[in-house]
Design an enzyme around this catalytic site. Structure first.
Site, PDB file in Angstrom:
ATOM      1  CE1 TYR A  52      -3.017  -3.269   0.386  1.00 37.24           C
ATOM      2  CE2 TYR A  52      -3.488  -2.112   2.583  1.00 37.24           C
ATOM      3  CZ  TYR A  52      -3.812  -3.262   1.316  1.00 37.24           C
ATOM      4  OH  TYR A  52      -4.676  -4.201   1.844  1.00 37.24           O
ATOM      5  CG  LEU A 189     -19.265  -1.504   3.036  1.00 36.92           C
ATOM      6  CD1 LEU A 189     -19.075   0.029   3.465  1.00 36.92           C
ATOM      7  CD2 LEU A 189     -20.813  -2.007   3.814  1.00 36.92           C
ATOM      8  CE  LYS A 231     -10.007   1.748  -0.071  1.00 44.05           C
ATOM      9  NZ  LYS A 231     -10.662   2.625  -0.774  1.00 44.05           N
TER      10      LYS A 231
END
Length: 287
Positions: A52, A189, A231
């Protein structure tokens, strides 16, 4: 501020069951601010990774917060470029340096390809040395699990995989349950899948409980015993994602949510070419 429940792992450690993910949040000050906001909102579990490129900002936000270090659970991940044993040892040291920490609470093998056995040996040794509290894997399908995990001396504490109401990983969860391995959900999600948010079952529950669709989804996952880490870089969304601990879905509603499973996700780690594609990703280009 929500009091986040913990889940007990198979190694005895207690992990905060609600996590703040930092995937695709840039390291231009945005990660630092987002993690600071998340900690201020009550999150106590931060998830990052070598791949990341934002471990440094995560570490700085933790250092600059007033929260005692032992109250924050920090997860990072080893990239497959560094799975050879000596490379893995160096990469663990580098993650600790970037985070500015003397230990990580969890460290995962990020992609299950290549010299996984050597990488796992390095993780086991770092755990024994107190550099990592819990060790785990990520993106392991049933097929990949059966290929690698039987050869490990230490059972993974978690497997971090794609999970949401449309992809509930039923076969994988059965395999993991035999050894008490916890599931952590990336894309909880559905990466903002509009169809998922419009499901009548979900919108009806949202209306009943005075919540939004995302909160219903996250509540379902939490009740399934899954650690979730949505996030966001938006302070209001960071706070609202966490507002799932003041209501509970009943057993009929849980069954309705389980019935949404399509058994298929967006990412298939078993697909041809995935290993080759990921192997080309260089995490040391800027070192």
């Amino acid at each position: 501020m929500a009091n986040i429940p913990t889940f007990k792992l198979n190694d005895g450690n207690e992990i905060p069951s609600f996590d703040f993910g930092t995937f695709q949040i840039p390291a231009d000050g945005t990660t630092y601010q987002a993690v600071k906001n998340a900690l201020a909102a009550g999150y106590r579990h931060i998830d990052t990774a070598t791949a990341y490129f934002n471990e440094q900002e995560v570490g700085k936000a933790i250092k600059d917060s007033v929260i005692p270090r032992n109250q924050i659970w920090v997860t990072s991940k080893l990239w497959l470029q560094d799975y050879a044993y000596e490379d893995a040892k160096k990469a663990i040291y580098l993650s600790l340096q970037k985070l500015g920490l003397d230990h990580m609470d969890m460290y995962l093998i990020h992609q299950p390809y290549g010299k996984v056995d050597e990488a796992w040996k390095a993780l086991e040794e770092a755990q024994k040395a107190g550099k990592i509290r819990s060790i785990g894997v990520s993106n392991m399908t049933p097929k990949l699990w059966k290929k690698f995990v039987p050869n490990f001396d230490v059972m993974p504490a978690v497997n971090q995989v794609e999970f949401n109401p449309y992809f509930q990983q039923k076969e994988l969860r059965q395999i993991m349950a035999k050894n008490g391995v916890a599931l952590e959900a990336w894309a909880p999600l559905g990466q903002g899948n509009a169809d998922l948010f419009k499901e009548p079952v979900i919108t009806k529950m949202a209306e009943k409980y005075g919540k939004d669709a995302g909160q219903i989804i996250l509540r379902f996952e939490h009740q399934e015993g899954v650690t979730v880490f949505p996030k966001s870089v938006h302070e209001a969304r960071i706070k609202s994602n966490m507002e799932i601990f003041d209501f509970e879905l009943n057993s009929a509603e849980m069954d309705q949510m389980r019935a949404l499973d399509k058994g298929k996700g967006m990412h298939d780690p078993d697909a041809p070419g995935v290993e080759e594609m990921l192997s080309q990703y260089d995490v040391h280009a800027n070192d």
